[in-house]
Design a protein around this motif. Structure first.
Motif, PDB file in Angstrom:
ATOM      1  N   MET A  14       0.844  -1.175   0.000  1.00 30.02           N
ATOM      2  CA  MET A  14       0.000   0.000   0.000  1.00 30.02           C
ATOM      3  C   MET A  14       0.893   1.243   0.000  1.00 30.02           C
ATOM      4  O   MET A  14       1.756   1.376   0.851  1.00 30.02           O
ATOM      5  N   PRO A  15       0.681   2.170  -0.960  1.00 31.94           N
ATOM      6  CA  PRO A  15       1.467   3.413  -0.950  1.00 31.94           C
ATOM      7  C   PRO A  15       1.254   4.152   0.367  1.00 31.94           C
ATOM      8  O   PRO A  15       0.169   4.131   0.945  1.00 31.94           O
ATOM      9  N   SER A  16       2.304   4.814   0.832  1.00 32.47           N
ATOM     10  CA  SER A  16       2.231   5.467   2.139  1.00 32.47           C
ATOM     11  C   SER A  16       1.138   6.531   2.215  1.00 32.47           C
ATOM     12  O   SER A  16       0.570   6.754   3.283  1.00 32.47           O
ATOM     13  N   SER A  17       0.805   7.170   1.098  1.00 34.84           N
ATOM     14  CA  SER A  17      -0.242   8.190   1.132  1.00 34.84           C
ATOM     15  C   SER A  17      -1.594   7.597   1.507  1.00 34.84           C
ATOM     16  O   SER A  17      -2.426   8.266   2.121  1.00 34.84           O
ATOM     17  N   LEU A  18      -1.803   6.328   1.190  1.00 36.53           N
ATOM     18  CA  LEU A  18      -3.091   5.708   1.503  1.00 36.53           C
ATOM     19  C   LEU A  18      -3.248   5.410   2.988  1.00 36.53           C
ATOM     20  O   LEU A  18      -4.366   5.248   3.476  1.00 36.53           O
ATOM     21  N   ILE A  19      -2.154   5.389   3.707  1.00 36.90           N
ATOM     22  CA  ILE A  19      -2.233   5.255   5.161  1.00 36.90           C
ATOM     23  C   ILE A  19      -2.968   6.471   5.721  1.00 36.90           C
ATOM     24  O   ILE A  19      -3.811   6.340   6.614  1.00 36.90           O
ATOM     25  N   TYR A  20      -2.686   7.638   5.175  1.00 31.00           N
ATOM     26  CA  TYR A  20      -3.350   8.860   5.636  1.00 31.00           C
ATOM     27  C   TYR A  20      -4.824   8.844   5.261  1.00 31.00           C
ATOM     28  O   TYR A  20      -5.661   9.341   6.009  1.00 31.00           O
ATOM     29  N   PHE A  21      -5.140   8.256   4.122  1.00 27.73           N
ATOM     30  CA  PHE A  21      -6.550   8.121   3.750  1.00 27.73           C
ATOM     31  C   PHE A  21      -7.271   7.274   4.792  1.00 27.73           C
ATOM     32  O   PHE A  21      -8.353   7.632   5.254  1.00 27.73           O
ATOM     33  N   ASP A  22      -6.658   6.176   5.179  1.00 25.66           N
ATOM     34  CA  ASP A  22      -7.274   5.290   6.168  1.00 25.66           C
ATOM     35  C   ASP A  22      -7.480   5.990   7.512  1.00 25.66           C
ATOM     36  O   ASP A  22      -8.476   5.753   8.198  1.00 25.66           O
ATOM     37  N   ILE A  23      -6.572   6.869   7.871  1.00 28.22           N
ATOM     38  CA  ILE A  23      -6.720   7.632   9.114  1.00 28.22           C
ATOM     39  C   ILE A  23      -7.915   8.580   9.009  1.00 28.22           C
ATOM     40  O   ILE A  23      -8.722   8.677   9.934  1.00 28.22           O
ATOM     41  N   LEU A  24      -8.037   9.263   7.880  1.00 30.24           N
ATOM     42  CA  LEU A  24      -9.151  10.204   7.691  1.00 30.24           C
ATOM     43  C   LEU A  24     -10.484   9.483   7.523  1.00 30.24           C
ATOM     44  O   LEU A  24     -11.528  10.007   7.893  1.00 30.24           O
ATOM     45  N   ASP A  25     -10.444   8.283   6.969  1.00 31.31           N
ATOM     46  CA  ASP A  25     -11.660   7.488   6.744  1.00 31.31           C
ATOM     47  C   ASP A  25     -11.945   6.631   7.979  1.00 31.31           C
ATOM     48  O   ASP A  25     -11.986   5.405   7.923  1.00 31.31           O
TER      49      ASP A  25
END
Length: 94
Positions: free
Chosen positions: A1-12
């Protein structure tokens, strides 16, 4: 998983697979990046808003679109990583 998607998961936080543009910009504001920042013009285009005053500020951002947004802006990438001169902007403003 690209690291930017970790932030998506935090916001979601509710795991709906999408966030709203309001949530996204609210998070950026906490990092000191305001929606009217001229460096976010391309981001508004990706989201589908002409401006932050657009008549529908709650556009959905899914994982794919979030990846496009983060990939297109070093400003956003740094904000998500809290990689700023003032690392805790929200506390700084209090």
């Amino acid at each position: 998983m690209p690291s930017s998607l970790i932030y998506f998961d935090i916001l979601d936080a509710d795991r709906k697979g999408k966030i709203t543009s309001f949530q996204f910009f609210d998070h950026l504001k906490k990092e000191g990046i305001y929606p009217d920042d001229k460096r976010l013009k391309k981001t508004l285009g990706i989201i589908g808003q002409k401006s932050i005053e657009d008549d529908h500020p709650y556009r959905d951002i899914d994982r794919n679109k979030f990846g496009q947004i983060v990939g297109s802006s070093a400003v956003i990438k740094n904000a998500l990583k809290q990689n700023h001169i003032i690392s805790d902007f929200e506390s700084f403003c209090k």
